[in-house]
Design a protein around this motif. Structure first.
Motif, mmCIF file in Angstrom:
data_model
loop_
_atom_site.group_PDB
_atom_site.id
_atom_site.type_symbol
_atom_site.label_atom_id
_atom_site.label_comp_id
_atom_site.label_asym_id
_atom_site.label_seq_id
_atom_site.Cartn_x
_atom_site.Cartn_y
_atom_site.Cartn_z
ATOM 1 N N GLY A 45 0.810 -1.212 0.000
ATOM 2 C CA GLY A 45 0.000 0.000 0.000
ATOM 3 C C GLY A 45 0.842 1.259 0.000
ATOM 4 N N ALA A 46 0.423 2.235 0.793
ATOM 5 C CA ALA A 46 1.037 3.562 0.775
ATOM 6 C C ALA A 46 2.461 3.540 1.339
ATOM 7 N N PHE A 47 3.275 4.447 0.824
ATOM 8 C CA PHE A 47 4.622 4.646 1.336
ATOM 9 C C PHE A 47 4.530 5.343 2.689
ATOM 10 N N VAL A 48 5.188 4.810 3.694
ATOM 11 C CA VAL A 48 5.085 5.419 5.028
ATOM 12 C C VAL A 48 6.443 5.876 5.562
ATOM 13 N N GLY A 49 7.472 5.828 4.732
ATOM 14 C CA GLY A 49 8.788 6.261 5.183
ATOM 15 C C GLY A 49 9.323 5.359 6.276
ATOM 16 N N PHE A 50 9.866 5.978 7.310
ATOM 17 C CA PHE A 50 10.497 5.184 8.358
ATOM 18 C C PHE A 50 9.558 4.883 9.522
ATOM 19 N N ASP A 51 8.259 4.997 9.265
ATOM 20 C CA ASP A 51 7.278 4.760 10.328
ATOM 21 C C ASP A 51 7.441 3.416 11.011
ATOM 22 N N ASN A 52 7.600 2.377 10.175
ATOM 23 C CA ASN A 52 7.724 1.036 10.750
ATOM 24 C C ASN A 52 8.928 0.948 11.664
ATOM 25 N N TYR A 53 10.036 1.555 11.219
ATOM 26 C CA TYR A 53 11.255 1.534 12.025
ATOM 27 C C TYR A 53 11.044 2.322 13.322
ATOM 28 N N ALA A 54 10.390 3.493 13.179
ATOM 29 C CA ALA A 54 10.152 4.332 14.355
ATOM 30 C C ALA A 54 9.302 3.583 15.378
ATOM 31 N N ARG A 55 8.262 2.893 14.895
ATOM 32 C CA ARG A 55 7.396 2.151 15.812
ATOM 33 C C ARG A 55 8.182 1.049 16.515
ATOM 34 N N LEU A 56 9.100 0.425 15.767
ATOM 35 C CA LEU A 56 9.918 -0.636 16.371
ATOM 36 C C LEU A 56 10.760 -0.091 17.511
ATOM 37 N N PHE A 57 11.467 1.005 17.221
ATOM 38 C CA PHE A 57 12.406 1.500 18.222
ATOM 39 C C PHE A 57 11.688 2.158 19.394
ATOM 40 N N ALA A 58 10.396 2.481 19.213
ATOM 41 C CA ALA A 58 9.630 3.010 20.342
ATOM 42 C C ALA A 58 9.262 1.888 21.312
ATOM 43 N N ASN A 59 9.446 0.639 20.865
ATOM 44 C CA ASN A 59 9.077 -0.514 21.677
ATOM 45 C C ASN A 59 10.306 -0.991 22.462
#
Lengths: 322, 268
Positions: free
Chosen positions: A72-86
């Motif tokens: 789907g849509a391009f989300v940039g580094f969102d996935n990475y950011a969510r990971l490192f917030a965990n």
């Protein structure tokens, strides 16, 4: 991993001129034939490795539609950011590095010692070698079950042995505590890794000229001195690539974790590889799983790079003192 | 004396878990369950094997062994067919970037499998080939191929070139050289390649875990895992022994060849 420069081999095939055909023509034929032979293997490897690796990279910066199985849509580094917030994920990174280094170093040390032993002449050497090499063929799932039974809280050998020897005063629930559980998994992995190490060290030991030891003995070197100043410097260059390979291998550990603890208790045995599995195939968050997979790859490359630097440093120091 | 002492220690440490598994598989559940753990067999009890091998048991070991034989044999055959020509070309022909090709193939072998499994899962589901032997053979063949090429190449590298060069001088084509001179000489390599691919496919667990859910095509490693969910310890041990047995036998019978292959890697 770096590829060695393409050195033309002195006796390379096709140097033979056949039937008076011009050399250039034969060489082109050989090239075409060679490419045709290599092509299926390269295509299969590219299809199974390269294409998916790019696909995973794309997944890691996009949202994935699980219903239509489409990116789907391009989300940039969102996935990475969510990971490192965990915080659980960050813990898993450190845990993975510790786990990998522990397995790599322990397997190397034990592998080296067992190889030294198997390099001696004694009755029953062949039998011992078969027993030592056997764990290589043990399916990792079986290794998980096997060590699970060894460390079983009620009926395992370990509790019974250690209790009778007086090391523990009551039966332990080994897999109930995060830290001991992680080490039980590491033991299973080390046990499986030892055969490979032993065989590589054996090959290395057999390539050392025995005159070196005899000369050192004639000069009055003790057994320890011969080990420390003759054997060890010769074995370190063999050992370092083995540590690297074993570290990379440990990064792939999955089956033993799955069977023994499922990453628990409370995520305390979750390595990055296991984390990726959970995100992808239990939480079905493919974007985050892909990002975690790439973090795993980067962590692996990073540690390997550092170990290579150490190797170069050691090599430099040896040259300067030689 | 110290040699025999250390040999004994190594023997016990490496063999103890295997011995424990074997012992458990032959003891009645009541003996296994006792907290007063026995290290020597009291009886030879075969019921765990009998129950696990009975048709329709919740741990599909009988079907699993058959499925794994099929999948592992197919994978080993595919690997050999694809890897042998490539190994010949990489060892014998003048190709630009040969070492790069080999290096690239070998280095991907070390990458974590999960990176490849996520997209393959997506693709296989969208092509509708998940839950088939084909998906397993395709994935296994890809994973094992770099190793296979490397094994066969080391075997070909060690063969003398003179015969091949002489045949080329006499006007044989590369194909004829491969077929009539190399193939007979490289037979031990082919056997080794087959055994390695077979063992590696047999022990694979994560791939079938993700790609298959139908119990009818469950491989033995996956089927055996079901025993860890809810079953008696003795039956679990029996299932594990049965999963291990074929590859352990291969390993023991061909230990000389396997050792030779693994040790060849240390020369470089």
């Amino acid at each position: 991993m770096q590829a060695a420069p393409d050195v033309p081999m002195p006796s390379s095939g096709g140097a033979v001129v056949i039937g008076g055909r011009p050399e250039g023509y034969m060489r082109r034929r050989e090239l075409a034939f060679g490419l045709a032979l290599v092509a299926p293997a390269l295509l299969l490897v590219a299809g199974i490795f390269l294409y998916p690796a790019v696909f995973t990279l794309t997944l890691s910066v996009t949202e994935f539609d699980m219903v239509r199985l489409q990116i789907g849509a391009f989300v940039g580094f969102d996935n990475y950011a969510r990971l490192f917030a965990n915080p659980g994920f960050v813990d898993a990174i450190w845990r993975t590095i510790y786990f990998g280094l522990l397995i790599a170093l322990a397997a190397t040390v034990f592998g080296f010692l067992i190889a030294l032993l198997l390099d001696q002449q004694f009755v029953g050497r062949t039998t011992l070698r078969v027993v030592v090499v056997l764990p290589w063929a043990v399916p990792p799932v079986v290794a998980g079950v096997l060590w699970g039974q060894m460390f079983h809280a009620d009926v395992g050998f370990m509790n019974a042995l250690l209790y009778r020897l007086g090391v523990i005063d009551q039966y332990q629930i080994w897999l109930g505590d995060g830290l001991t559980a992680l080490h039980v998994i590491a033991i299973a992995e080390i046990w499986k890794a030892i055969p490979f190490m032993v065989l590589f060290f054996l090959a290395g030991l057999q390539s050392i000229p025995h005159q070196l030891f005899e000369a050192a003995a004639v000069d009055g070197a003790t057994v320890w001195q011969r080990f420390r100043y003759v054997l060890l410097p010769l074995m370190v260059p063999i050992a370092i690539p083995l540590v690297l390979i074993q570290f990379v291998w440990a990064m792939k550990a999955f089956d033993t974790i799955f069977v023994l603890t499922r990453g628990g208790p409370a995520g305390s045995t979750t390595t990055l590889n296991y984390f990726v599995y959970q995100e992808a195939f239990q939480a079905f968050d493919l974007g985050r799983a892909a990002a975690a997979a790439y973090v795993l790859l980067l962590v692996t490359l990073f540690v390997v790079q550092i170990m290579s630097l150490v190797r170069h440093y050691l090599a430099m120091r040896r040259w300067s003192t030689a | 004396m110290t040699i025999y002492g250390s040999a004994l220690i190594v023997f016990v440490l490496m063999a103890l878990p295997l011995y424990g598994l074997l012992l458990t598989s032959f003891q009645p559940e009541a003996v296994i369950r006792s907290r007063d753990v026995q290290f020597l067999p009291a009886t030879l009890y075969l019921d765990h094997f009998r129950s696990v091998l009975a048709p329709g048991h919740i741990v599909p070991i009988r079907e699993g062994i058959w499925n794994s034989v099929v999948v592992s044999t197919l994978t080993a055959a595919v690997c050999l067919i694809v890897a042998l020509p490539a190994a010949y070309a990489l060892s014998r022909l003048r190709l630009p970037g040969k070492n790069l090709m080999l290096g690239a193939m070998v280095s991907v072998y070390f990458l974590p499998t999960t990176i490849f499994l996520i997209p393959m899962f997506v693709l296989f589901v969208s092509w509708g080939i998940d839950d088939t032997f084909f998906s397993l053979v395709l994935a296994y063949a890809g994973f094992i191929l770099p190793f296979e090429v490397w094994i066969l190449k080391t075997f070909i590298d060690r063969l003398p070139r003179e015969v091949e060069d002489a045949a080329r001088m006499d006007g044989c084509t590369h194909l004829q050289v491969m077929r009539h001179i190399l193939l007979p000489l490289v037979r031990p390599g082919i056997l080794a390649g087959f055994i390695f691919a077979f063992i590696l496919s047999w022990t694979e667990f994560l791939t079938p875990l993700i790609f298959t859910s139908d119990i009818k095509i469950s491989t033995v490693a996956l089927g055996m895992f079901r025993s860890t969910i809810d079953i008696q310890v003795g039956q679990q041990a029996a299932a594990a022994v049965l999963t291990l047995l074929p590859v352990a036998l291969l390993m023991i019978v061909f230990q000389r060849l396997i050792t030779q292959v693994l040790m060849a890697g240390a020369d470089r």
